[in-house]
Design a protein around this motif. Structure first.
Motif, mmCIF file in Angstrom:
data_model
loop_
_atom_site.group_PDB
_atom_site.id
_atom_site.type_symbol
_atom_site.label_atom_id
_atom_site.label_comp_id
_atom_site.label_asym_id
_atom_site.label_seq_id
_atom_site.Cartn_x
_atom_site.Cartn_y
_atom_site.Cartn_z
ATOM 1 N N HIS A 1 13.244 12.163 -16.665
ATOM 2 C CA HIS A 1 13.522 13.331 -15.839
ATOM 3 C C HIS A 1 12.280 13.667 -15.024
ATOM 4 O O HIS A 1 11.240 13.008 -15.136
ATOM 5 N N ARG A 2 12.384 14.705 -14.188
ATOM 6 C CA ARG A 2 11.239 15.131 -13.394
ATOM 7 C C ARG A 2 10.060 15.461 -14.307
ATOM 8 O O ARG A 2 10.236 15.913 -15.436
ATOM 9 N N GLY A 3 8.860 15.200 -13.787
ATOM 10 C CA GLY A 3 7.666 15.415 -14.579
ATOM 11 C C GLY A 3 7.388 14.283 -15.557
ATOM 12 O O GLY A 3 6.614 14.450 -16.496
ATOM 13 N N ASN B 1 14.100 10.413 -11.796
ATOM 14 C CA ASN B 1 14.964 11.189 -10.914
ATOM 15 C C ASN B 1 14.250 11.584 -9.621
ATOM 16 O O ASN B 1 14.516 12.632 -9.061
ATOM 17 N N GLN B 2 13.342 10.718 -9.147
ATOM 18 C CA GLN B 2 12.660 10.966 -7.881
ATOM 19 C C GLN B 2 13.334 10.115 -6.809
ATOM 20 O O GLN B 2 13.111 8.915 -6.719
ATOM 21 N N PHE B 3 14.161 10.767 -5.976
ATOM 22 C CA PHE B 3 14.976 10.014 -5.028
ATOM 23 C C PHE B 3 14.313 9.808 -3.678
ATOM 24 O O PHE B 3 14.878 9.185 -2.796
ATOM 25 N N LYS B 4 13.075 10.331 -3.544
ATOM 26 C CA LYS B 4 12.299 10.030 -2.346
ATOM 27 C C LYS B 4 12.049 8.534 -2.228
ATOM 28 O O LYS B 4 11.889 8.014 -1.115
ATOM 29 N N ALA B 5 12.039 7.823 -3.349
ATOM 30 C CA ALA B 5 11.775 6.384 -3.328
ATOM 31 C C ALA B 5 12.733 5.647 -2.405
ATOM 32 O O ALA B 5 12.369 4.642 -1.776
ATOM 33 N N ALA C 1 0.833 -1.209 0.000
ATOM 34 C CA ALA C 1 0.000 0.000 0.000
ATOM 35 C C ALA C 1 0.865 1.256 0.000
ATOM 36 O O ALA C 1 0.555 2.248 -0.672
ATOM 37 N N ARG C 2 1.972 1.223 0.748
ATOM 38 C CA ARG C 2 2.870 2.376 0.779
ATOM 39 C C ARG C 2 3.539 2.591 -0.585
ATOM 40 O O ARG C 2 3.682 3.721 -1.047
ATOM 41 N N ILE C 3 3.934 1.501 -1.229
ATOM 42 C CA ILE C 3 4.550 1.629 -2.549
ATOM 43 C C ILE C 3 3.529 2.147 -3.554
ATOM 44 O O ILE C 3 3.834 3.014 -4.390
ATOM 45 N N THR C 4 2.302 1.635 -3.479
ATOM 46 C CA THR C 4 1.248 2.095 -4.386
ATOM 47 C C THR C 4 1.003 3.595 -4.210
ATOM 48 O O THR C 4 0.818 4.332 -5.191
ATOM 49 N N ALA C 5 1.032 4.061 -2.956
ATOM 50 C CA ALA C 5 0.867 5.493 -2.706
ATOM 51 C C ALA C 5 2.064 6.280 -3.237
ATOM 52 O O ALA C 5 1.902 7.371 -3.805
ATOM 53 N N LEU C 6 3.271 5.733 -3.071
ATOM 54 C CA LEU C 6 4.467 6.386 -3.605
ATOM 55 C C LEU C 6 4.367 6.568 -5.117
ATOM 56 O O LEU C 6 4.774 7.598 -5.661
ATOM 57 N N MET C 7 3.800 5.579 -5.797
ATOM 58 C CA MET C 7 3.704 5.635 -7.254
ATOM 59 C C MET C 7 2.750 6.717 -7.747
ATOM 60 O O MET C 7 2.724 7.017 -8.936
ATOM 61 N N GLN C 8 1.988 7.337 -6.837
ATOM 62 C CA GLN C 8 1.133 8.449 -7.224
ATOM 63 C C GLN C 8 1.916 9.755 -7.322
ATOM 64 O O GLN C 8 1.388 10.758 -7.805
ATOM 65 N N ASP C 9 3.158 9.735 -6.861
ATOM 66 C CA ASP C 9 3.992 10.928 -6.979
ATOM 67 C C ASP C 9 4.117 11.302 -8.453
ATOM 68 O O ASP C 9 4.369 10.438 -9.299
ATOM 69 N N PRO C 10 3.980 12.564 -8.807
ATOM 70 C CA PRO C 10 3.984 12.964 -10.216
ATOM 71 C C PRO C 10 5.315 12.734 -10.929
ATOM 72 O O PRO C 10 5.362 12.805 -12.159
ATOM 73 N N ASP C 11 6.370 12.429 -10.181
ATOM 74 C CA ASP C 11 7.663 12.192 -10.821
ATOM 75 C C ASP C 11 8.013 10.711 -10.937
ATOM 76 O O ASP C 11 9.003 10.361 -11.590
ATOM 77 N N MET C 12 7.241 9.838 -10.304
ATOM 78 C CA MET C 12 7.519 8.409 -10.386
ATOM 79 C C MET C 12 6.970 7.834 -11.693
ATOM 80 O O MET C 12 5.875 8.189 -12.129
ATOM 81 N N VAL C 13 7.745 6.926 -12.296
ATOM 82 C CA VAL C 13 7.320 6.278 -13.553
ATOM 83 C C VAL C 13 7.229 4.770 -13.362
ATOM 84 O O VAL C 13 6.166 4.175 -13.502
ATOM 85 N N GLY C 14 8.338 4.138 -13.068
ATOM 86 C CA GLY C 14 8.355 2.701 -12.854
ATOM 87 C C GLY C 14 9.234 2.345 -11.675
ATOM 88 O O GLY C 14 10.188 3.074 -11.357
ATOM 89 N N LEU C 15 8.935 1.233 -11.018
ATOM 90 C CA LEU C 15 9.668 0.817 -9.822
ATOM 91 C C LEU C 15 9.546 -0.691 -9.673
ATOM 92 O O LEU C 15 8.472 -1.267 -9.886
#
Length: 429
Positions: A265-267, A386-390, A69-83
């Motif tokens: 890149h971001r975005g 380039n989203q390093f919050k992950a 659930a936490r990873i799924t929420a992280l993937m809603q970040d506008p800079d995340m693409v794949g993980l």
């Protein structure tokens, strides 16, 4: 017909039958010998397997529904693409899953076999190759680098600078020396040959300062000791024996994979694959899937002693130099205390537990491995943005593993995160 002839005639079918049985047995034996090794169920190359833990009926310590659930929420970040994420508990793979897309908007999902770049996680491969060759007597970790005929030059008195100093970033150079010139497309061997013209940061072999161009001296050391190119040595000595079927070195290995994650890149803006850090393969040249990175982590936990013995693991993981912080430190970096560097590996203390790992980034990619050797438990991550919050997910995993109070390391409840540069420093962690 005489009795003797009749007896021979009666025995003929029996003899023919025995010959036929022998031929069938011979055929089956030859077929079994020629059969290629299995690539599933933990099989690696012939004769080598990752050790499986004893049967364990106890439930997982980590609540994987919460982690998912936490990873799924992280993937809603506008800079995340794949993980891609994988975990091991007590030597057993407990979780492996892909999230998001290989290319933003493509609809092509990330799977456990999608290939990403490792970036600076590649340094652990170089350390394993060099340490393994040293264990076989083909070189010495204590040998002066100047005696090995590499292109590396250093400022100051370098007579006591050893192979181990290269692998632990104790070369007396300023941090990330000439990464900017590498990123501008200059030849790394030429750069290494001119590092001696820099002003010394500290006396060689006395302090830590992270390197990429200088660290890649390891690739020259490996090639000099084996008379083979670095990538083929990595395949023969590590990737093949460990069953890392999607692992490779170089841009062709990434883009030639059946499914690979494009950098962003971001975005969520797709970017081209920059190959500058592929030119320093020991520092940042490896690619693989999360399944392969799980195999690599399990080998670091001692599950492949025929490839990486307990002696080699101790040599690589043992802290050799303190790594004082530089720049702004976030909550995660403050929580990981006693930071030090071994050979291609970092070490920390978290909540009273000793951890080993490394992080990596190269433009458009991030990577992470962190594990508790005593618990034989850990997490691996690969992502294509380039989203390093992950990277903060690693501490959420260990909080769940250790039964600690839940901390919002990902800061998912905050509307905005403190601004980060739009581009990372490629090839560093």
């Amino acid at each position: 017909m005489s009795k003797s002839k009749a007896g021979r005639a009666g025995r003929l079918p029996v003899v023919l039958a025995l010959i036929l049985v022998a031929c069938i047995a011979l055929f089956l034996a030859v077929a079994a010998y020629l059969k290629p090794p299995s690539r599933s169920g933990g099989e690696a190359s012939p004769g080598i397997k990752l050790l499986e833990p004893p049967a364990d009926a106890s439930p997982a310590r980590v609540d994987y529904r919460r982690l998912d659930a936490r990873i799924t929420a992280l993937m809603q970040d506008p800079d995340m693409v794949g993980l891609a994420v994988g975990t091991v508990e007590r030597g057993r793979v407990r979780f492996v899953k892909g999230y998001g897309e290989t290319v933003a908007g493509s609809g092509v999902p990330i799977t456990p076999d999608t290939v990403f770049r490792w970036a600076s996680l590649s340094k652990s491969v170089a350390a394993a190759l060099v340490a393994g060759l040293a264990d076989e007597g083909k070189l010495s970790l204590d040998a002066p680098v100047a005696s090995l005929h590499t292109t590396l030059t250093l400022p100051g008195d370098t007579r006591n600078v050893t192979v181990a100093d290269v692998l632990s970033h104790r070369l007396g150079l300023v941090r990330n020396a000439w990464d900017d010139r590498l990123e501008a497309g200059e030849d790394p061997k030429t750069l290494r040959s001119e590092l001696g013209t820099l002003a010394p940061f500290c006396p060689p072999a006395t302090c830590y300062a992270y390197q990429n161009v200088a660290f890649d001296t390891a690739s020259e050391i490996v090639e000099g000791a084996t008379a083979r190119d670095y990538a083929s040595v990595a395949r023969a000595r590590l990737f093949g024996p460990l069953g890392m079927t999607n692992a490779s070195i170089g841009r062709a290995g990434l883009q030639g994979a059946g499914r690979w994650a494009q950098p962003h890149h971001r975005g969520r803006v797709p970017a081209r694959v920059d190959d500058n850090y592929y030119h320093v393969p020991a520092a940042g040249g490896v690619n693989s899937s999360i399944n392969d990175l799980l195999r690599w982590m399990r080998a670091q936990m001692g599950d492949a002693p025929a490839v990486l013995s307990p002696k080699l693991l101790d040599i690589m993981h043992r802290p050799r130099v303190s790594t004082p912080p530089h720049g702004r430190r976030g909550p995660m970096d403050r929580a990981l205390t006693n930071a030090a560097y071994g050979l291609g590996w970092r070490s920390y203390t978290y909540a009273g537990h000793s951890l080993v790992g490394h992080r990596g980034s190269v433009d458009g990619y991030g990577s992470l491995i962190l594990f508790d050797p005593a618990e034989r438990s850990g997490i691996v991550m690969l992502w294509n943005s380039n989203q390093f919050k992950a990277a903060r997910l690693q501490l959420e995993f260990f909080d769940l593993l250790y039964g600690l109070p839940q901390t919002d390391w990902l800061e998912l409840q905050k509307p905005e995160e403190v601004a980060h540069p739009s581009q990372p420093v490629p090839g560093t962690d």
